[in-house]
Motif scaffolding. Structure first.
Motif, short mmCIF file in Angstrom:
data_model
loop_
_atom_site.label_atom_id
_atom_site.label_comp_id
_atom_site.label_asym_id
_atom_site.label_seq_id
_atom_site.Cartn_x
_atom_site.Cartn_y
_atom_site.Cartn_z
N GLY A 132 65.87 -14.99 -11.60
CA GLY A 132 66.51 -14.43 -10.42
C GLY A 132 66.74 -12.94 -10.53
O GLY A 132 66.89 -12.25 -9.53
N THR A 156 68.10 -18.83 -4.55
CA THR A 156 68.50 -17.77 -3.64
C THR A 156 69.33 -16.77 -4.43
O THR A 156 70.26 -17.16 -5.14
N GLU A 211 69.25 -26.85 -4.70
CA GLU A 211 69.09 -25.40 -4.64
C GLU A 211 70.02 -24.72 -5.63
O GLU A 211 71.12 -25.20 -5.90
N THR A 260 61.47 -20.81 -8.22
CA THR A 260 61.56 -19.71 -7.26
C THR A 260 61.78 -20.23 -5.85
O THR A 260 62.51 -19.62 -5.07
N ILE A 263 71.48 -13.05 -4.42
CA ILE A 263 72.09 -11.95 -3.68
C ILE A 263 72.60 -10.92 -4.68
O ILE A 263 73.05 -11.27 -5.78
N ARG A 271 63.50 -22.72 -4.91
CA ARG A 271 64.85 -23.25 -4.68
C ARG A 271 65.96 -22.36 -5.20
O ARG A 271 67.08 -22.80 -5.39
N PHE A 315 71.91 -20.94 -6.52
CA PHE A 315 72.38 -19.71 -5.88
C PHE A 315 72.87 -18.77 -6.97
O PHE A 315 73.75 -19.14 -7.75
#
Length: 151
Positions: free
Chosen positions: A109, A9, A37, A5, A11, A7, A39
């Motif tokens: 995520g 991100t 990280e 969590t 969207i 590391r 994404f």
């Protein structure tokens, strides 16, 4: 908070939000080799702005219905000829080794979706390794989505 969590991100690309819709929901998972990280973009298609078109190290996932059951179907690009067989072998090996982490990134995520549709955690996960080299052009079963859920 887990190490994942910290590391990761995430969207959301409208109209896709934490609670839906499921239909057409597509995940684009990328990472940084320098920082470790991850994404994750969640939207109605591949987030091509996040893809490194030379490296091609993304994981793409979509929800699909087969025989009345939801599946999380992911795909990774091994080689369409731009990588020789040795490089393709290395890519295949790395993707196989890192796939559990990638799946954790996708499932965790998008945890809001599973809070709203908990039965999706029982969906089988399939990963397509896409390559012109037959030995790396594989489809593998990775268990159920719930196997990648953290706390």
């Amino acid at each position: 908070m887990s190490a994942l969590t910290n590391r990761l991100t995430v969207i959301f690309i409208p109209p896709y939000v934490t609670v839906g819709p499921v239909e057409g929901r597509t995940y684009t998972l990328t990472h940084s080799d320098e920082t470790g990280e991850l994404f994750l973009s969640v939207g109605g298609g591949i987030d091509s702005s996040k893809i490194d078109w030379k490296m091609r190290d993304e994981v793409i996932g979509t929800w699909q219905i087969r025989g009345g059951q939801y599946y999380l179907v992911c795909s990774v690009h091994i080689s369409a000829g731009e990588f020789d067989e040795n490089k393709a072998r290395a890519r295949y090996s790395i993707f196989k080794e890192e796939m559990p982490l990638a799946l954790k990134g996708i499932i965790n995520g998008d945890k809001g979706l599973f809070g709203y549709y908990p039965w999706l955690l029982n969906a089988p996960v399939q990963v397509e390794f896409c390559s012109i080299y037959p030995e790396f052009n594989q489809v593998m079963y990775y268990g159920l989505a719930r196997h990648y859920q953290e706390g």
